[in-house]
Design a protein around this motif. Structure first.
Motif, PDB file in Angstrom:
ATOM      1  N   ASP A 119     -44.205 -12.120  54.312  1.00 19.54           N
ATOM      2  CA  ASP A 119     -43.204 -12.877  55.012  1.00 19.54           C
ATOM      3  C   ASP A 119     -42.221 -12.409  55.436  1.00 19.54           C
ATOM      4  O   ASP A 119     -41.632 -12.532  56.578  1.00 19.54           O
ATOM      5  CB  ASP A 119     -42.951 -14.421  54.118  1.00 19.54           C
ATOM      6  CG  ASP A 119     -44.181 -15.150  53.824  1.00 19.54           C
ATOM      7  OD1 ASP A 119     -45.049 -15.078  54.602  1.00 19.54           O
ATOM      8  OD2 ASP A 119     -43.984 -15.907  53.069  1.00 19.54           O
ATOM      9  N   SER A 126     -36.256  -8.397  60.094  1.00 20.69           N
ATOM     10  CA  SER A 126     -34.970  -8.332  61.140  1.00 20.69           C
ATOM     11  C   SER A 126     -34.939  -7.008  61.582  1.00 20.69           C
ATOM     12  O   SER A 126     -34.120  -6.786  62.891  1.00 20.69           O
ATOM     13  CB  SER A 126     -33.722  -8.411  60.077  1.00 20.69           C
ATOM     14  OG  SER A 126     -33.477  -7.373  59.203  1.00 20.69           O
ATOM     15  N   ARG A 161     -37.289 -19.206  56.515  1.00 18.40           N
ATOM     16  CA  ARG A 161     -38.530 -19.275  57.382  1.00 18.40           C
ATOM     17  C   ARG A 161     -39.309 -20.369  56.519  1.00 18.40           C
ATOM     18  O   ARG A 161     -38.919 -20.712  55.467  1.00 18.40           O
ATOM     19  CB  ARG A 161     -39.353 -18.217  57.423  1.00 18.40           C
ATOM     20  CG  ARG A 161     -38.641 -17.279  58.277  1.00 18.40           C
ATOM     21  CD  ARG A 161     -39.678 -15.732  58.287  1.00 18.40           C
ATOM     22  NE  ARG A 161     -39.851 -15.303  57.356  1.00 18.40           N
ATOM     23  CZ  ARG A 161     -39.011 -14.624  56.754  1.00 18.40           C
ATOM     24  NH1 ARG A 161     -37.912 -14.301  57.178  1.00 18.40           N
ATOM     25  NH2 ARG A 161     -39.261 -13.865  55.563  1.00 18.40           N
ATOM     26  N   GLU A 162     -40.447 -20.953  56.846  1.00 18.27           N
ATOM     27  CA  GLU A 162     -41.075 -22.115  56.197  1.00 18.27           C
ATOM     28  C   GLU A 162     -41.612 -21.420  54.744  1.00 18.27           C
ATOM     29  O   GLU A 162     -41.983 -20.261  54.586  1.00 18.27           O
ATOM     30  CB  GLU A 162     -42.687 -22.183  56.888  1.00 18.27           C
ATOM     31  CG  GLU A 162     -43.613 -23.208  56.222  1.00 18.27           C
ATOM     32  CD  GLU A 162     -44.891 -23.272  56.802  1.00 18.27           C
ATOM     33  OE1 GLU A 162     -45.485 -24.142  56.375  1.00 18.27           O
ATOM     34  OE2 GLU A 162     -44.744 -22.629  57.969  1.00 18.27           O
ATOM     35  N   ARG A 180     -35.148 -12.166  67.608  1.00 18.78           N
ATOM     36  CA  ARG A 180     -35.566 -12.721  66.693  1.00 18.78           C
ATOM     37  C   ARG A 180     -36.853 -12.837  66.364  1.00 18.78           C
ATOM     38  O   ARG A 180     -37.545 -13.445  67.353  1.00 18.78           O
ATOM     39  CB  ARG A 180     -34.683 -14.225  66.409  1.00 18.78           C
ATOM     40  CG  ARG A 180     -35.086 -14.960  65.260  1.00 18.78           C
ATOM     41  CD  ARG A 180     -34.527 -16.055  64.968  1.00 18.78           C
ATOM     42  NE  ARG A 180     -34.886 -16.955  63.909  1.00 18.78           N
ATOM     43  CZ  ARG A 180     -34.433 -18.232  63.643  1.00 18.78           C
ATOM     44  NH1 ARG A 180     -33.302 -18.548  64.395  1.00 18.78           N
ATOM     45  NH2 ARG A 180     -34.670 -19.026  62.564  1.00 18.78           N
ATOM     46  N   GLU A 235     -40.080 -14.914  64.227  1.00 22.45           N
ATOM     47  CA  GLU A 235     -40.365 -15.815  63.473  1.00 22.45           C
ATOM     48  C   GLU A 235     -41.349 -15.663  62.305  1.00 22.45           C
ATOM     49  O   GLU A 235     -41.264 -15.916  61.262  1.00 22.45           O
ATOM     50  CB  GLU A 235     -40.755 -17.224  64.415  1.00 22.45           C
ATOM     51  CG  GLU A 235     -39.867 -17.863  64.979  1.00 22.45           C
ATOM     52  CD  GLU A 235     -38.563 -18.317  64.496  1.00 22.45           C
ATOM     53  OE1 GLU A 235     -38.850 -18.858  63.338  1.00 22.45           O
ATOM     54  OE2 GLU A 235     -37.526 -18.494  64.872  1.00 22.45           O
ATOM     55  N   ARG A 236     -42.538 -15.009  62.915  1.00 25.75           N
ATOM     56  CA  ARG A 236     -43.457 -14.507  61.885  1.00 25.75           C
ATOM     57  C   ARG A 236     -43.881 -13.042  62.135  1.00 25.75           C
ATOM     58  O   ARG A 236     -44.061 -12.427  63.325  1.00 25.75           O
ATOM     59  CB  ARG A 236     -44.620 -15.464  62.083  1.00 25.75           C
ATOM     60  CG  ARG A 236     -44.647 -16.831  61.689  1.00 25.75           C
ATOM     61  CD  ARG A 236     -45.681 -17.474  62.655  1.00 25.75           C
ATOM     62  NE  ARG A 236     -47.051 -16.844  62.178  1.00 25.75           N
ATOM     63  CZ  ARG A 236     -47.750 -17.324  61.010  1.00 25.75           C
ATOM     64  NH1 ARG A 236     -47.458 -18.110  60.027  1.00 25.75           N
ATOM     65  NH2 ARG A 236     -49.124 -16.754  61.022  1.00 25.75           N
ATOM     66  N   ASP A 282     -47.103 -12.069  63.950  1.00 25.69           N
ATOM     67  CA  ASP A 282     -46.988 -12.260  65.693  1.00 25.69           C
ATOM     68  C   ASP A 282     -46.512 -11.170  66.486  1.00 25.69           C
ATOM     69  O   ASP A 282     -47.190 -10.882  67.620  1.00 25.69           O
ATOM     70  CB  ASP A 282     -45.903 -13.102  66.111  1.00 25.69           C
ATOM     71  CG  ASP A 282     -45.941 -14.607  65.570  1.00 25.69           C
ATOM     72  OD1 ASP A 282     -47.079 -15.034  65.158  1.00 25.69           O
ATOM     73  OD2 ASP A 282     -44.808 -15.421  65.603  1.00 25.69           O
ATOM     74  N   ARG A 289     -40.012 -26.740  59.669  1.00 30.74           N
ATOM     75  CA  ARG A 289     -39.891 -26.751  61.163  1.00 30.74           C
ATOM     76  C   ARG A 289     -40.700 -27.874  61.727  1.00 30.74           C
ATOM     77  O   ARG A 289     -41.688 -28.216  60.849  1.00 30.74           O
ATOM     78  CB  ARG A 289     -40.811 -25.350  61.357  1.00 30.74           C
ATOM     79  CG  ARG A 289     -39.923 -24.000  61.366  1.00 30.74           C
ATOM     80  CD  ARG A 289     -40.615 -22.740  61.833  1.00 30.74           C
ATOM     81  NE  ARG A 289     -41.763 -22.621  61.004  1.00 30.74           N
ATOM     82  CZ  ARG A 289     -43.142 -22.092  61.437  1.00 30.74           C
ATOM     83  NH1 ARG A 289     -43.152 -21.978  62.741  1.00 30.74           N
ATOM     84  NH2 ARG A 289     -44.089 -21.977  60.733  1.00 30.74           N
TER      85      ARG A 289
END
Length: 750
Positions: A637, A655, A725-726, A661, A663-664, A667, A733
């Protein structure tokens, strides 16, 4: 009668006992120094061996492995053929003892030295030599001894008698000297460029150290010595010897003026044949046949030998017309053989040797299993003496004792000049093939070996040459001869071989046929040998002034790198899989030492480079600000773990994946993706922080936030600790599932 006597020489105690072991031998002694014990026996047949014209003396030196608490290796668990060291020690016994038997003695005689205990501190070879002398002296065998063997070392300028193996490691001299009461009778050993003056001092120290041992042997004989058996050499009738001299003298004097060896020997043969035909006609075939061998020996020694010696002593003239100091003409060639790593031909007069150097890796080292344990030998010199070198027909077989001895002497002469393994990590084998021989082929081998090493590009410390010195002595008349011929060796009184550099002596061997040499004669011989050695070195350096800068293209190239010892496992791999793969892939030879030294060898420089690249890749360590390309090994994560080097991963934080930015992580990156990263930092515990975004161009219109002032604890910068994050316990989210919902959640919230 059991007798045990001891004497202290320097810091060691030598003990000799007799009357307890091997009592049926004609003479037997047990020699002890420290915990090294050698049994030496002497036996001589009561009757002459018929039909021989030589003295059948056999010396054997046998090391029993049980002496060191070992069981022989290999399939057969018992001692086999003698090792080279045993043969060389047997020669060490033979050379000073043989001349002291009476002329004409032809009863088979055998001396056997058996090492029964070895303490790995005190060498046993000098015990074998001294023990053989003691066994002969107390026996009934006719013999004009005794002699004693002393090993001499020099540590920090101080001479040491009977040094231990540990002391020899620090010594610049290692010589074995056989001494009688009045003189030195044999020398064998090596030195580290010791001056001639210091060498004479070492010999005199050995002679002084031998006196207590000689007194002990005499004391032993006084206690238990047997009366010597009567022996009288058979005398040839005076009328036959006188007539033989008369028939041959004038022709021999003429033959001695012939410089060419073959022509001279043909003349000798014709003179002898004609004289024997005349004698047969005058006294009858039966009488000549009865004294055949004795008459031939008389012709060799009393006619040829006497006239040669008298010509030298009275006229200062030698067989080939030289004076006592002149060296025969020398020619040197290098690079004669196109496919060898180094080659040279050295010719001095009618002595010629072709010498070849071969370079190998540590896989080519010779493994030696001795009483001292297993050792490895990376420098070897082998000497061969085929029968054609003297125009003879003989069976060609395995190397004899003489060949082993000459090769060992030449090896000792050059050993100290071989560069250290760290500088030149090669196994070196030199082979000397003697093509012609008329005196001092072993010294020709030394000179040829030095040139072949230089031709092979071996960076030797200093060139080495060798010379054989001779001696003719009749009462007070003395002639010392430089660069002796075969006849001068055979009919003279000394064969004194001296090897060295411009700075000093590296190896020495002396055998004499008279009862001993005085200090003055030895000093003069060494000084004269130095003059000759420097002359020979000058001729050698005219052919090749220095070692070649480039090795033969057929020689293996060894490149050495160092890795950390804990990285050796990375090169070897499980079960040797990794290193075998490198060898199969590149065809190189790889040696890995325990200290992290890695030697990569091949005659193909490209193959060496490929292997080195692989090894460096296996053992490389990441560096800050360095850029690496590697696969993504694991995705989490908070980032991805990227393999920057084989077996070494670093964390690419979410980062640091991109400027914008993310998110995942999934991705952008998946396991197996190849990504280019830069090392930001390496913690003390070895954790590596990576960045991908620093290698990416800024997106159009993207403006990075200015750096936070020092000490500022204001709002976090983008990427510092961005929105949770989640699953981070932050707000869900939109559209995300509620924590704790589902069949087992029951709507419960923490």
């Amino acid at each position: 009668m059991f007798v045990r006597e001891s004497v202290r020489v320097g810091n060691v105690e030598l003990t000799i006992e007799t009357g307890r072991l091997a009592k049926q031998a004609h003479g037997a002694v047990l020699m002890t120094m420290g915990e090294t014990v050698v049994l030496v026996t002497a036996v001589s047949s009561p009757d002459e061996r018929p039909g021989i014209d030589f003295f059948p003396l056999t010396c054997d030196y046998i090391e029993k492995t049980f002496a060191a608490g070992k069981i022989p290796g290999g399939f057969f668990k018992r001692e086999g053929r003698p090792r080279d060291y045993e043969v060389l020690t047997a020669r060490l016994m033979d050379r000073p003892l043989r001349p002291l038997f009476p002329d004409g003695y032809k009863c088979e005689t055998q001396l056997i030295a058996t090492v029964l205990s070895a303490d790995r501190a005190h060498p046993s070879d000098v015990l074998a030599l001294t023990g053989a002398s003691a066994a002969l002296h107390i026996s009934d065998i006719p013999w004009e001894g005794p002699v004693a063997g002393v090993r001499v070392g020099r540590i920090e300028g101080e001479f040491v008698a009977f040094p231990t193996y540990e002391q020899l490691e620090k010594s610049d001299i290692d010589i074995v000297v056989a001494c009688s009461k009045d003189a030195v009778v044999m020398v064998e050993g090596e030195c580290k460029e010791v001056t001639e003056h210091d060498m004479v001092e070492a010999l005199m120290f050995a002679h002084a150290s031998a006196q207590p041992v000689l007194e002990l042997i005499e004391k032993l004989r006084a206690s238990v010595g047997k009366p010597k058996r009567p022996f009288e050499a058979k005398t040839i009738p005076a009328n036959l010897t006188a007539r033989l001299r008369e028939l041959t003298l004038d022709d021999v004097r003429k033959a001695l003026q012939i410089a060419d060896k073959k022509a001279r020997y043909d003349a000798y043969k014709a003179i002898k044949t004609k004289a024997f035909e005349t004698l047969t006609a005058e006294v009858g075939a039966e009488q000549v046949a009865t004294w055949d061998k004795g008459l031939k020996a008389f012709f060799e020694d009393e006619v040829k030998g006497h006239e040669m010696r008298e010509m030298i002593l009275s006229q200062g003239k030698r067989i080939d017309g030289r004076d006592t100091k002149t060296i025969r003409p020398i020619t040197c060639e290098v690079g004669l053989l196109p496919r060898t790593h180094g080659s040279a031909v050295f010719q001095r007069g009618e002595t010629q040797a072709i010498v070849v150097t071969t370079l190998g890796t540590s896989h080519d080292e010779q493994k030696i299993d001795s009483l001292l344990g297993e050792t490895y030998k990376s420098f070897m010199l082998h000497y061969n003496f085929p029968p054609y070198s003297t125009g003879e027909v003989k069976r060609v077989g395995s190397p004899g004792r003489r060949e082993l001895g000459h090769g060992h002497l030449a090896e000792r002469a050059l050993q100290g000049m071989i560069p250290a393994e760290e500088k030149f990590p090669y196994t070196i084998r030199i082979v000397s093939e003697v093509l012609e021989s008329n005196g001092s082929s072993s010294m020709a081998s030394v000179c040829g070996a030095c040139l072949s090493l230089m031709d092979a590009g071996v960076p030797i410390k200093s060139p080495v040459a060798g010379i054989a010195m001779g001696l003719i002595k009749e009462d007070t008349r003395v002639a010392i001869l430089s660069d002796i011929l075969g006849d001068e060796d055979h009919l003279g009184d000394m064969d004194f071989k001296v090897c060295g550099t411009t700075r000093g002596v590296t190896a020495i061997q002396m055998d004499i046929k008279i009862k001993g040499l005085s200090r003055d004669i030895m000093a003069t011989a060494l000084d004269q040998a130095r003059e000759g050695r420097l002359f020979i070195l000058g001729k050698m350096l005219e052919a090749l002034p220095a070692p070649r800068e480039e090795m033969s293209k057929y020689a293996p190239r060894i490149t050495t790198i160092k890795v950390k010892p804990d990285q050796i496992r990375l090169i070897i791999g499980p079960g040797g899989k990794t290193i075998k793969g490198i060898v199969d892939q590149t065809g190189v030879t790889i040696d890995v030492e325990d200290d992290g030294t890695v030697n990569v060898a091949s005659s193909d420089s490209d193959a060496v480079k490929r292997a080195l690249d692989i090894i460096k890749g296996l053992t490389a360590e990441p560096e800050v600000n360095a850029i690496y390309k590697g696969p993504v090994k694991r995705v989490t994560d908070f980032g991805a773990f990227v393999e920057v080097l084989p077996g070494t991963d670093g964390l690419l934080h979410i980062s640091e994946i991109a400027h914008q930015r993310i998110e995942r992580v999934e991705d952008v990156l998946k396991e197996g993706d190849i990504v280019e990263v830069k090392v930001l930092s390496i913690d003390r515990d070895g954790k590596i922080r990576l960045s991908r975004k620093e290698l990416l161009p800024l997106p159009e219109g993207f403006e990075p936030r200015p750096p936070r002032p020092e000490g500022d604890r204001g709002p976090r910068r983008d990427g510092d600790r961005g929105p949770r994050r989640e699953g981070d316990r932050g707000p869900r989210r939109e559209g995300g599932p509620s924590r704790g919902s589902g069949p087992r959640g029951g709507g419960f919230r923490r």
